[in-house]
Design a protein around this motif. Structure first.
Motif, PDB file in Angstrom:
ATOM      1  N   TYR A  92     -10.756  48.023  67.773  1.00  0.00           N
ATOM      2  CA  TYR A  92     -10.699  49.452  67.470  1.00  0.00           C
ATOM      3  C   TYR A  92     -10.340  49.648  66.003  1.00  0.00           C
TER       4      TYR A  92
ATOM      5  N   PHE B   6      -2.729  47.388  71.090  1.00  0.00           N
ATOM      6  CA  PHE B   6      -3.591  46.486  71.854  1.00  0.00           C
ATOM      7  C   PHE B   6      -5.065  46.727  71.512  1.00  0.00           C
ATOM      8  N   CYS B   7      -5.466  47.996  71.489  1.00  0.00           N
ATOM      9  CA  CYS B   7      -6.861  48.329  71.171  1.00  0.00           C
ATOM     10  C   CYS B   7      -7.215  47.880  69.751  1.00  0.00           C
ATOM     11  N   TYR B   8      -6.293  48.050  68.831  1.00  0.00           N
ATOM     12  CA  TYR B   8      -6.542  47.689  67.434  1.00  0.00           C
ATOM     13  C   TYR B   8      -6.683  46.178  67.265  1.00  0.00           C
ATOM     14  N   ARG B   9      -5.758  45.434  67.846  1.00  0.00           N
ATOM     15  CA  ARG B   9      -5.757  43.979  67.648  1.00  0.00           C
ATOM     16  C   ARG B   9      -6.751  43.238  68.532  1.00  0.00           C
ATOM     17  N   THR B  10      -6.914  43.673  69.765  1.00  0.00           N
ATOM     18  CA  THR B  10      -7.710  42.912  70.719  1.00  0.00           C
ATOM     19  C   THR B  10      -9.134  43.429  70.884  1.00  0.00           C
ATOM     20  N   LEU B  11      -9.308  44.734  70.932  1.00  0.00           N
ATOM     21  CA  LEU B  11     -10.614  45.314  71.241  1.00  0.00           C
ATOM     22  C   LEU B  11     -11.430  45.689  70.010  1.00  0.00           C
TER      23      LEU B  11
END
Length: 155
Positions: free
Chosen positions: A43, A36-41
């Motif tokens: 990261y 989630f952090c990689y794709r959305t935020l």
């Protein structure tokens, strides 16, 4: 990878026990949060390398901040009879990175007698009990430490 490991270690720490079921669930949840952090935020693992390089400096910064807070508390206790002349000052502090500006703004607010009201690019609006406190911010050792950390990353 570091983010996944930190999340997984936090999962195990908060659960208080280690079973195969908790390990599998923890790995799945940590992986999902990492994804989630990689794709959305936005990261990126490259940022972990910068953080790992700066980690000793951040530890030194935290110790210096604790010393500054202690010193400010001590000075307030000793000089409590001195009249306060509150002022709001705009101070230019040349920090390029948003994270550095956020860290310095919070450090200013944590130090007794000063509060960061607003941050606009490299300008900080600071409420302080004494005007001299705001005038000393560009030469403050915490400002200098953050500036050096930014210079090391760029070079």
């Amino acid at each position: 990878m570091l983010l996944f490991l930190v999340l997984f270690a936090l999962w195990l720490l908060l659960n208080g026990q280690v079973t195969l079921e908790l390990i599998l669930i923890g790995a799945a949840v940590s992986g999902a949060v990492w994804l989630f952090c990689y794709r959305t935020l936005g990261y990126r693992p490259q940022r972990e390398r910068v953080l790992l390089r700066r980690l000793p400096r951040y530890a030194h910064y935290a110790a210096a901040l604790a010393a500054e807070i202690f010193k400010a508390n001590l000075m307030r206790a000793i000089l409590s009879g001195r009249p306060c002349r509150p002022a709001i000052r705009r101070v230019h502090l040349p920090l390029r990175e948003e994270g550095s500006r956020m860290l310095l703004a919070n450090s200013i607010t944590l130090t007794p007698g000063t509060v960061t009201v607003a941050v606009e690019d490299e300008d900080f609006l600071v409420l302080c009990l004494d005007a001299e406190s705001a005038d000393a911010l560009p030469d403050w050792n915490l400002t200098t430490m953050l500036t050096k950390m930014e210079e090391e990353t760029c070079s």
